[in-house]
Write a protein that holds these residues in place. Structure first.
Motif, PDB file in Angstrom:
ATOM      1  N   ARG A 120     -78.449  25.097 -14.130  1.00 16.56           N
ATOM      2  CA  ARG A 120     -77.466  24.149 -14.687  1.00 16.56           C
ATOM      3  C   ARG A 120     -77.850  23.762 -16.115  1.00 16.56           C
ATOM      4  N   ASP A 121     -79.143  23.498 -16.318  1.00 16.62           N
ATOM      5  CA  ASP A 121     -79.616  23.086 -17.638  1.00 16.62           C
ATOM      6  C   ASP A 121     -79.445  24.191 -18.688  1.00 16.62           C
ATOM      7  N   SER A 122     -79.503  25.441 -18.251  1.00 19.56           N
ATOM      8  CA  SER A 122     -79.415  26.558 -19.191  1.00 19.56           C
ATOM      9  C   SER A 122     -77.993  27.094 -19.352  1.00 19.56           C
ATOM     10  N   ALA A 123     -77.043  26.456 -18.733  1.00 22.60           N
ATOM     11  CA  ALA A 123     -75.669  26.975 -18.710  1.00 22.60           C
ATOM     12  C   ALA A 123     -75.034  27.079 -20.093  1.00 22.60           C
ATOM     13  N   TYR A 124     -75.472  26.296 -21.049  1.00 22.50           N
ATOM     14  CA  TYR A 124     -74.809  26.242 -22.347  1.00 22.50           C
ATOM     15  C   TYR A 124     -75.388  27.184 -23.392  1.00 22.50           C
ATOM     16  N   VAL A 125     -76.561  27.744 -23.127  1.00 18.43           N
ATOM     17  CA  VAL A 125     -77.180  28.669 -24.075  1.00 18.43           C
ATOM     18  C   VAL A 125     -77.447  29.975 -23.333  1.00 18.43           C
ATOM     19  N   ALA A 126     -76.669  30.987 -23.657  1.00 15.93           N
ATOM     20  CA  ALA A 126     -76.682  32.241 -22.908  1.00 15.93           C
ATOM     21  C   ALA A 126     -78.063  32.905 -22.876  1.00 15.93           C
ATOM     22  N   ASN A 127     -78.777  32.940 -24.002  1.00 14.22           N
ATOM     23  CA  ASN A 127     -80.132  33.515 -24.006  1.00 14.22           C
ATOM     24  C   ASN A 127     -81.028  32.818 -22.999  1.00 14.22           C
TER      25      ASN A 127
END
Length: 180
Positions: A37-44
């Motif tokens: 969830r925390d990484s959902a906004y930055v694809a890398n």
């Protein structure tokens, strides 16, 4: 007459969808779900989070294979292979979504590609056993699929970003979605 048949078909398909969703969710811990969830906004970052999860599962498989044999080992290996496959399939689905949207994952793709070699080696570490042979085969196929996807995406991303370079005023990750 058609409505009852459509309703029946929907009701029959629902348990399979729920079961598939449950299988994916059971492959990840609550902390791992939160990390996604925390990484959902930055694809890398999202791709690298999946790599981390797959590294953990492959390390677990390698660890079980190299430690002294104990009761339940084959079942544990089977479960880890199943988890690995579920997570790898989810990552492949994410790559299928990110590629056509031209999300910039150029930094993560070489790391993913290198990881596929590591994973294939780790998945082959345990000796053949009937208890997990099908699960291992599926996990190795998932690694092969990820390798193919990553290789293809590297070329597609290279061509796309050469043809569409970010402007000087635009940050490198401008095509990333920002949280609202």
């Amino acid at each position: 007459m058609l409505k009852p048949l459509l309703l029946a078909a929907c009701l029959l398909a629902t348990p399979a969808l729920v079961h598939a969703q449950r299988d994916h969710e059971s492959s990840l811990s609550e902390g791992e779900i939160e990390a996604l969830r925390d990484s959902a906004y930055v694809a890398n970052d999202r791709v690298l989070v999946f790599v981390k999860f797959l590294d953990a599962r492959s390390s677990g498989i390698q660890s079980l294979a190299t430690k002294p044999r104990r009761p339940g080992r084959e079942e544990d290996l089977h479960d880890l292979y199943e988890q690995f496959t579920s997570i790898a399939d989810e990552l492949d689905d994410n790559l299928d979504d990110l590629g056509p949207r031209h999300r910039d994952i150029r930094k993560a793709l070489p790391k993913l590609l290198a990881a596929t070699d590591r994973w294939a080696t780790a998945l082959k570490t345990p000796a053949e056993n009937e208890a997990y042979s099908v699960s291992r085969k599926l996990a190795l196929e998932a690694v092969r699929d990820l390798r193919e996807s990553a290789t293809q995406l590297i070329e597609e991303q290279k061509a796309w970003f050469i043809a569409h370079p970010p402007s000087k005023d635009e940050p490198a990750n401008a095509n990333e979605t920002k949280p609202h």
